[in-house]
Design a protein around this motif. Structure first.
Motif, PDB file in Angstrom:
ATOM      1  N   LYS A 129     -11.565  16.883 -40.639  1.00  0.00           N
ATOM      2  CA  LYS A 129     -12.013  15.596 -41.196  1.00  0.00           C
ATOM      3  C   LYS A 129     -11.226  14.443 -40.587  1.00  0.00           C
ATOM      4  O   LYS A 129     -11.769  13.346 -40.413  1.00  0.00           O
ATOM      5  CB  LYS A 129     -11.866  15.591 -42.717  1.00  0.00           C
ATOM      6  CG  LYS A 129     -12.917  16.409 -43.419  1.00  0.00           C
ATOM      7  CD  LYS A 129     -12.704  16.356 -44.928  1.00  0.00           C
ATOM      8  CE  LYS A 129     -13.666  17.275 -45.641  1.00  0.00           C
ATOM      9  NZ  LYS A 129     -13.431  17.274 -47.101  1.00  0.00           N
ATOM     10  N   ILE A 130      -9.961  14.673 -40.254  1.00  0.00           N
ATOM     11  CA  ILE A 130      -9.169  13.630 -39.600  1.00  0.00           C
ATOM     12  C   ILE A 130      -9.779  13.289 -38.250  1.00  0.00           C
ATOM     13  O   ILE A 130     -10.001  12.117 -37.933  1.00  0.00           O
ATOM     14  CB  ILE A 130      -7.694  14.060 -39.444  1.00  0.00           C
ATOM     15  CG1 ILE A 130      -7.022  14.186 -40.812  1.00  0.00           C
ATOM     16  CG2 ILE A 130      -6.936  13.067 -38.554  1.00  0.00           C
ATOM     17  CD1 ILE A 130      -5.641  14.813 -40.770  1.00  0.00           C
ATOM     18  N   ASP A 189     -10.912  26.318 -36.939  1.00  0.00           N
ATOM     19  CA  ASP A 189     -12.259  26.137 -37.462  1.00  0.00           C
ATOM     20  C   ASP A 189     -12.259  26.001 -38.984  1.00  0.00           C
ATOM     21  O   ASP A 189     -12.992  25.198 -39.539  1.00  0.00           O
ATOM     22  CB  ASP A 189     -13.132  27.322 -37.022  1.00  0.00           C
ATOM     23  CG  ASP A 189     -14.562  27.184 -37.482  1.00  0.00           C
ATOM     24  OD1 ASP A 189     -15.168  26.122 -37.239  1.00  0.00           O
ATOM     25  OD2 ASP A 189     -15.088  28.141 -38.100  1.00  0.00           O
ATOM     26  N   GLU A 190     -11.420  26.764 -39.660  1.00  0.00           N
ATOM     27  CA  GLU A 190     -11.388  26.752 -41.124  1.00  0.00           C
ATOM     28  C   GLU A 190     -10.480  25.667 -41.713  1.00  0.00           C
ATOM     29  O   GLU A 190     -10.414  25.527 -42.936  1.00  0.00           O
ATOM     30  CB  GLU A 190     -10.935  28.118 -41.641  1.00  0.00           C
ATOM     31  CG  GLU A 190     -11.906  29.227 -41.323  1.00  0.00           C
ATOM     32  CD  GLU A 190     -11.420  30.581 -41.833  1.00  0.00           C
ATOM     33  OE1 GLU A 190     -10.603  30.614 -42.784  1.00  0.00           O
ATOM     34  OE2 GLU A 190     -11.851  31.590 -41.274  1.00  0.00           O
ATOM     35  N   LEU A 243       1.911  27.328 -44.027  1.00  0.00           N
ATOM     36  CA  LEU A 243       1.724  26.088 -43.284  1.00  0.00           C
ATOM     37  C   LEU A 243       1.256  26.382 -41.863  1.00  0.00           C
ATOM     38  O   LEU A 243       0.370  25.715 -41.336  1.00  0.00           O
ATOM     39  CB  LEU A 243       3.023  25.278 -43.236  1.00  0.00           C
ATOM     40  CG  LEU A 243       2.970  24.012 -42.382  1.00  0.00           C
ATOM     41  CD1 LEU A 243       2.152  22.937 -43.072  1.00  0.00           C
ATOM     42  CD2 LEU A 243       4.363  23.515 -42.081  1.00  0.00           C
ATOM     43  N   THR A 244       1.828  27.393 -41.243  1.00  0.00           N
ATOM     44  CA  THR A 244       1.548  27.663 -39.833  1.00  0.00           C
ATOM     45  C   THR A 244       0.358  28.601 -39.604  1.00  0.00           C
ATOM     46  O   THR A 244       0.078  28.955 -38.471  1.00  0.00           O
ATOM     47  CB  THR A 244       2.795  28.228 -39.127  1.00  0.00           C
ATOM     48  OG1 THR A 244       3.189  29.432 -39.783  1.00  0.00           O
ATOM     49  CG2 THR A 244       3.934  27.218 -39.131  1.00  0.00           C
ATOM     50  N   ARG A 245      -0.363  28.962 -40.656  1.00  0.00           N
ATOM     51  CA  ARG A 245      -1.513  29.856 -40.466  1.00  0.00           C
ATOM     52  C   ARG A 245      -2.557  29.226 -39.556  1.00  0.00           C
ATOM     53  O   ARG A 245      -3.290  29.931 -38.870  1.00  0.00           O
ATOM     54  CB  ARG A 245      -2.114  30.270 -41.806  1.00  0.00           C
ATOM     55  CG  ARG A 245      -2.900  29.197 -42.514  1.00  0.00           C
ATOM     56  CD  ARG A 245      -3.319  29.639 -43.921  1.00  0.00           C
ATOM     57  NE  ARG A 245      -4.103  28.634 -44.604  1.00  0.00           N
ATOM     58  CZ  ARG A 245      -3.615  27.546 -45.202  1.00  0.00           C
ATOM     59  NH1 ARG A 245      -2.315  27.330 -45.181  1.00  0.00           N
ATOM     60  NH2 ARG A 245      -4.398  26.687 -45.804  1.00  0.00           N
ATOM     61  N   PHE A 246      -2.633  27.891 -39.535  1.00  0.00           N
ATOM     62  CA  PHE A 246      -3.582  27.192 -38.684  1.00  0.00           C
ATOM     63  C   PHE A 246      -2.901  26.557 -37.467  1.00  0.00           C
ATOM     64  O   PHE A 246      -3.443  25.653 -36.853  1.00  0.00           O
ATOM     65  CB  PHE A 246      -4.327  26.117 -39.471  1.00  0.00           C
ATOM     66  CG  PHE A 246      -5.284  26.649 -40.501  1.00  0.00           C
ATOM     67  CD1 PHE A 246      -6.070  27.761 -40.259  1.00  0.00           C
ATOM     68  CD2 PHE A 246      -5.406  26.017 -41.724  1.00  0.00           C
ATOM     69  CE1 PHE A 246      -6.963  28.235 -41.206  1.00  0.00           C
ATOM     70  CE2 PHE A 246      -6.303  26.474 -42.679  1.00  0.00           C
ATOM     71  CZ  PHE A 246      -7.077  27.586 -42.419  1.00  0.00           C
ATOM     72  N   MET A 247      -1.706  27.005 -37.140  1.00  0.00           N
ATOM     73  CA  MET A 247      -0.980  26.498 -35.977  1.00  0.00           C
ATOM     74  C   MET A 247      -1.027  27.534 -34.862  1.00  0.00           C
ATOM     75  O   MET A 247      -1.036  28.732 -35.125  1.00  0.00           O
ATOM     76  CB  MET A 247       0.485  26.232 -36.326  1.00  0.00           C
ATOM     77  CG  MET A 247       0.693  25.315 -37.479  1.00  0.00           C
ATOM     78  SD  MET A 247       0.375  23.626 -36.998  1.00  0.00           S
ATOM     79  CE  MET A 247       1.072  22.783 -38.392  1.00  0.00           C
ATOM     80  N   ALA A 248      -0.997  27.064 -33.636  1.00  0.00           N
ATOM     81  CA  ALA A 248      -0.999  27.980 -32.501  1.00  0.00           C
ATOM     82  C   ALA A 248       0.320  28.731 -32.403  1.00  0.00           C
ATOM     83  O   ALA A 248       0.382  29.796 -31.800  1.00  0.00           O
ATOM     84  CB  ALA A 248      -1.258  27.211 -31.209  1.00  0.00           C
TER      85      ALA A 248
END
Length: 166
Positions: free
Chosen positions: A139-140, A132-133, A32-37
């Protein structure tokens, strides 16, 4: 300060309270957090250290963290944050529980908070950062009229930033 409550077709969103913490924590995973800072907290206690700040920042009017729950069942869905809310360019943050990914809950929740924020806050535009990924999150931003304005390398990923007009 009045605690806003937002209702959508499928969701009830209300300001975070300590009652939400245990359930929120149980939904934080490394994927879940792979795209979180931020990195997943190692312990529940570490998680709770930051949540005290959420309450203080709400009372100060600088940050709003809306917990999204299923309107019918009350099941935890995710969180939408409005950070730096007292500035001319507040920033959105969002994370939805992995078990609801791909079902449109993120868009529904962010749209509700966006509509509330543009009525309540005095802003020039909103900032919406995303990995980016992370196409779902991007899209949101785009569904709300967001325009891509920059990109930069963060420690975990390449980040893009959208400006969403009021």
């Amino acid at each position: 300060m009045t605690r806003p409550e937002l209702i959508t077709q499928r969701l009830k969103l209300r300001i975070y309270s300590a009652q939400d913490a245990e359930e929120m924590y149980s939904h934080i995973t490394p994927t879940l957090t792979r795209f979180m800072a931020w990195e997943p907290p190692a312990t529940y206690e570490e998680f709770m250290e930051n949540k005290v700040l959420w309450e203080e920042r709400f009372l100060q009017g600088t940050d709003y963290h809306f917990v999204a729950r299923d309107l019918q069942t009350g099941r935890y869905i995710g969180v939408v944050g409005v950070h730096r809310a007292s500035t001319a360019t507040p920033e959105f943050g969002v994370w939805m529980s992995e078990d609801v990914h791909g079902q449109g809950f993120g868009k529904e929740a962010v749209t509700a908070v966006f509509n509330w924020a543009k009525e309540v806050l005095q802003v020039d535009y909103f900032i919406y950062p995303a990995a980016d990924e992370n196409w779902a999150s991007r899209k949101i931003a785009e569904s709300l009229g967001g325009q891509l304005v920059s990109s930069e390398q963060k420690p975990k990923y390449m980040s893009v930033t959208y400006h969403i007009p009021v």
